[in-house]
Motif scaffolding. Structure first.
Motif, PDB file in Angstrom:
ATOM      1  N   UNK A  85      21.583   4.894 -38.215  1.00 34.49           N
ATOM      2  CA  UNK A  85      22.285   5.918 -38.251  1.00 34.49           C
ATOM      3  C   UNK A  85      21.155   6.348 -39.304  1.00 34.49           C
ATOM      4  N   UNK A  86      21.410   5.723 -40.824  1.00 31.81           N
ATOM      5  CA  UNK A  86      20.581   6.971 -41.139  1.00 31.81           C
ATOM      6  C   UNK A  86      19.077   6.760 -41.340  1.00 31.81           C
ATOM      7  N   UNK A  87      18.655   5.690 -40.538  1.00 35.03           N
ATOM      8  CA  UNK A  87      17.077   6.084 -40.555  1.00 35.03           C
ATOM      9  C   UNK A  87      17.289   6.957 -39.469  1.00 35.03           C
ATOM     10  N   UNK A 145      23.989  -2.850 -51.834  1.00 33.37           N
ATOM     11  CA  UNK A 145      24.653  -1.950 -53.481  1.00 33.37           C
ATOM     12  C   UNK A 145      23.608  -1.533 -53.597  1.00 33.37           C
ATOM     13  N   UNK A 146      22.619  -2.218 -54.429  1.00 30.85           N
ATOM     14  CA  UNK A 146      21.133  -1.691 -55.263  1.00 30.85           C
ATOM     15  C   UNK A 146      20.480  -0.456 -54.168  1.00 30.85           C
ATOM     16  N   UNK A 147      20.193  -0.175 -52.902  1.00 35.11           N
ATOM     17  CA  UNK A 147      19.710   0.388 -52.429  1.00 35.11           C
ATOM     18  C   UNK A 147      21.031   1.729 -51.868  1.00 35.11           C
ATOM     19  N   UNK A 148      21.757   1.123 -52.291  1.00 37.57           N
ATOM     20  CA  UNK A 148      22.823   2.488 -51.239  1.00 37.57           C
ATOM     21  C   UNK A 148      22.979   3.257 -52.948  1.00 37.57           C
ATOM     22  N   UNK A 203      19.449   5.300 -52.890  1.00 32.18           N
ATOM     23  CA  UNK A 203      19.597   5.993 -50.940  1.00 32.18           C
ATOM     24  C   UNK A 203      20.689   7.419 -51.603  1.00 32.18           C
ATOM     25  N   UNK A 204      21.818   7.771 -52.237  1.00 29.85           N
ATOM     26  CA  UNK A 204      22.856   8.688 -52.728  1.00 29.85           C
ATOM     27  C   UNK A 204      21.988   9.405 -53.054  1.00 29.85           C
ATOM     28  N   UNK A 205      21.585   8.787 -54.589  1.00 29.49           N
ATOM     29  CA  UNK A 205      20.397   9.359 -55.323  1.00 29.49           C
ATOM     30  C   UNK A 205      19.313  10.498 -54.783  1.00 29.49           C
ATOM     31  N   UNK A 206      18.512  10.075 -53.622  1.00 27.22           N
ATOM     32  CA  UNK A 206      17.612  10.577 -53.127  1.00 27.22           C
ATOM     33  C   UNK A 206      17.836  11.550 -51.992  1.00 27.22           C
ATOM     34  N   UNK A 207      19.246  11.002 -51.667  1.00 27.49           N
ATOM     35  CA  UNK A 207      19.881  12.371 -50.433  1.00 27.49           C
ATOM     36  C   UNK A 207      19.968  13.691 -51.218  1.00 27.49           C
TER      37      UNK A 207
END
Length: 149
Positions: free
Chosen positions: A32-34, A100-103, A106-110
């Motif tokens: 979904x995110x992709x 977890x590290x990518x989450x 991803x939140x910061x970049x989002x």
């Protein structure tokens, strides 16, 4: 004793199916995110195309346009910010949100992308407000229609 083993097998099968369902759910979230990132990228390309067209028009009209410098700065700034968002989309698209590290990344970049897109939207509202095809001349007919007897 055979009944206990059969019961244990059922528990193991249930655990396996629950674990499999959880993994499928996690994979669906990543998918979904992709897809969301790809859709946002396509919208960004559409806006980039519109801004490129506006830039072409403003450069062709030149200093004759009442707000030439302002429009040139705003459109250029919008294009640069859209390119930044495109780069951030590529970065966020490569993340696996199941880790977890990518989450966290991803939140910061989002959040960064959200703020930049908001600024781009405000810029484009301002660009539209000053109007690409702005004219201070009132509308008038080119040829009056002759009345027939």
């Amino acid at each position: 004793m055979a009944q206990v083993v059969a019961g244990d097998e059922r528990v193991n099968e249930t655990e396996k199916s629950v674990k499999y369902a959880w993994q499928m759910k996690a994979m669906d979230a990543n998918r979904y995110a992709t897809k969301k990132t790809i859709a946002q990228g396509m919208l960004d390309i559409a806006l980039l195309t519109a801004n490129a067209s506006q830039l072409k028009y403003i450069l062709q009209v030149g200093e004759q346009h009442q707000f030439y410098k302002l429009m040139l700065i705003l459109i250029s700034l919008s294009i640069v910010m859209q390119l930044l968002v495109g780069i951030l989309f590529v970065a966020i698209g490569g993340l696996n949100i199941n880790r977890q590290k990518d989450q966290t990344a991803a939140v910061i970049l989002n959040d960064i992308i959200l703020v930049v897109i908001f600024v781009i939207s405000v810029l484009n509202v301002i660009i539209s407000g000053f109007g690409i095809e702005y004219s201070s001349q009132p509308l008038r007919l080119l040829e009056p229609h002759a009345k027939t007897p």
